[in-house]
Design a protein around this motif. Structure first.
Motif, PDB file in Angstrom:
ATOM      1  N   LEU A   1      26.932  66.163  14.917  1.00 57.73           N
ATOM      2  CA  LEU A   1      26.713  67.392  14.152  1.00 57.73           C
ATOM      3  C   LEU A   1      28.036  68.019  13.720  1.00 57.73           C
ATOM      4  N   SER A   2      29.027  67.972  14.599  1.00 60.65           N
ATOM      5  CA  SER A   2      30.313  68.589  14.248  1.00 60.65           C
ATOM      6  C   SER A   2      31.095  67.765  13.230  1.00 60.65           C
ATOM      7  N   ARG A   3      30.855  66.458  13.190  1.00 63.71           N
ATOM      8  CA  ARG A   3      31.559  65.588  12.237  1.00 63.71           C
ATOM      9  C   ARG A   3      30.834  65.457  10.905  1.00 63.71           C
ATOM     10  N   GLU A   4      29.516  65.277  10.955  1.00 62.04           N
ATOM     11  CA  GLU A   4      28.752  64.953   9.754  1.00 62.04           C
ATOM     12  C   GLU A   4      27.525  65.838   9.542  1.00 62.04           C
ATOM     13  N   GLY A   5      26.835  66.129  10.593  1.00 60.32           N
ATOM     14  CA  GLY A   5      25.563  66.832  10.484  1.00 60.32           C
ATOM     15  C   GLY A   5      25.654  68.214   9.878  1.00 60.32           C
ATOM     16  N   TYR A   6      26.782  68.886  10.091  1.00 58.85           N
ATOM     17  CA  TYR A   6      26.910  70.237   9.540  1.00 58.85           C
ATOM     18  C   TYR A   6      26.778  70.225   8.023  1.00 58.85           C
ATOM     19  N   ARG A   7      27.209  69.132   7.381  1.00 62.76           N
ATOM     20  CA  ARG A   7      27.073  69.027   5.917  1.00 62.76           C
ATOM     21  C   ARG A   7      25.604  69.065   5.511  1.00 62.76           C
ATOM     22  N   LYS A   8      24.774  68.407   6.306  1.00 62.86           N
ATOM     23  CA  LYS A   8      23.341  68.389   6.004  1.00 62.86           C
ATOM     24  C   LYS A   8      22.747  69.793   6.161  1.00 62.86           C
ATOM     25  N   ILE A   9      23.226  70.540   7.144  1.00 63.91           N
ATOM     26  CA  ILE A   9      22.762  71.919   7.322  1.00 63.91           C
ATOM     27  C   ILE A   9      23.139  72.745   6.100  1.00 63.91           C
TER      28      ILE A   9
END
Length: 95
Positions: free
Chosen positions: A78-86
């Protein structure tokens, strides 16, 4: 976010996997950040599992370790990639 964030929720044996943000992820957002903070500070995984995940490493060390590991891996994703989806979901909801 579709659900309210819980400050200290119980967790499943394993965190979600895959590249989509789940309702579980949204509900456990604070848990993930607590795991990342503890990891950055070099905290003992057993203590973190007991405090953050509400798991007893003495009762079932392998299961507790796997729970801790899967949630930490999800937090790192989430800290590397998932936050972009959020952010993408939030932008789509505004449009």
């Amino acid at each position: 976010m579709r659900v309210s964030v819980e400050l200290d929720p119980d967790v499943d044996d394993e965190a979600p996997t895959g590249d989509t943000i789940t309702v579980y992820d949204e509900r456990h957002h604070v848990t993930y950040w607590r795991l990342l903070d503890a990891n950055a500070e070099g905290a003992d995984w057993k203590e973190v599992a007991r405090i953050v995940l509400h798991r007893d490493p003495l009762g079932d060390e392998f299961r507790t370790y796997r729970c801790w590991q899967s949630h930490l891996e999800r937090a790192q994703w989430l800290s590397r990639e998932g936050y972009r989806k959020i952010l993408e979901q939030a932008a789509a909801n505004k449009a």
